[in-house]
Motif scaffolding. Structure first.
Motif, PDB file in Angstrom:
ATOM      1  N   PHE A 186      59.111  62.493  14.770  1.00  0.00           N
ATOM      2  CA  PHE A 186      59.040  63.182  13.486  1.00  0.00           C
ATOM      3  C   PHE A 186      59.378  62.272  12.320  1.00  0.00           C
ATOM      4  N   LEU A 188      62.906  64.278   8.896  1.00  0.00           N
ATOM      5  CA  LEU A 188      62.594  65.705   8.827  1.00  0.00           C
ATOM      6  C   LEU A 188      62.172  66.103   7.421  1.00  0.00           C
ATOM      7  N   THR A 239      57.723  69.097   9.057  1.00  0.00           N
ATOM      8  CA  THR A 239      58.048  68.761  10.448  1.00  0.00           C
ATOM      9  C   THR A 239      59.187  69.611  11.017  1.00  0.00           C
ATOM     10  N   PHE A 257      60.141  70.679  14.972  1.00  0.00           N
ATOM     11  CA  PHE A 257      61.403  70.129  15.481  1.00  0.00           C
ATOM     12  C   PHE A 257      62.269  71.241  16.061  1.00  0.00           C
ATOM     13  N   ARG A 262      65.883  67.984  21.774  1.00  0.00           N
ATOM     14  CA  ARG A 262      65.744  67.250  20.514  1.00  0.00           C
ATOM     15  C   ARG A 262      66.640  66.025  20.573  1.00  0.00           C
TER      16      ARG A 262
END
Length: 110
Positions: free
Chosen positions: A12, A15, A19, A23, A29
């Protein structure tokens, strides 16, 4: 992408509003961050962004890079973040057994 892969890795970058929804949908993550003291302002900004979007840091796997042992200790003391140091790979397409522990820790579900 219906290719029956067991994992997808999505990079990504930073952020953004575009995105963030994807996410948030990820099962695992992983955040890669620079743990050096002079980069802590960017990390603090990211931490605030997570907080604003109700994403607890303990739901992320954190990988640190470019830091010393004291940088990792400061990261934990200042932010409560336990980061796994990223190994240095001579050839990222040829992973040796010395790196297996790192990847096992990252892929562990909590």
């Amino acid at each position: 992408m219906n290719l029956r892969y067991k994992y997808y890795i999505l990079d990504f970058g930073v952020l953004t509003e575009h995105t963030l929804p994807e996410f948030k949908r990820c099962d695992l993550r992983v955040v890669i961050t620079d743990v050096s003291m002079w980069k802590s302002a960017r990390l603090e900004c990211f931490a605030k962004q997570l907080q604003k979007n109700n994403i607890p840091w303990n739901t992320l796997k954190t990988v640190g890079r470019d830091g010393t042992k004291s940088d990792y200790a400061r990261l934990h003391a200042d932010f409560g973040i336990q980061a796994e140091p990223m190994p240095v790979l001579k050839d990222p397409f040829r992973i040796t057994s010395g790196c297996f522990h790192f990847f096992e820790e990252i892929m562990k579900g909590d």
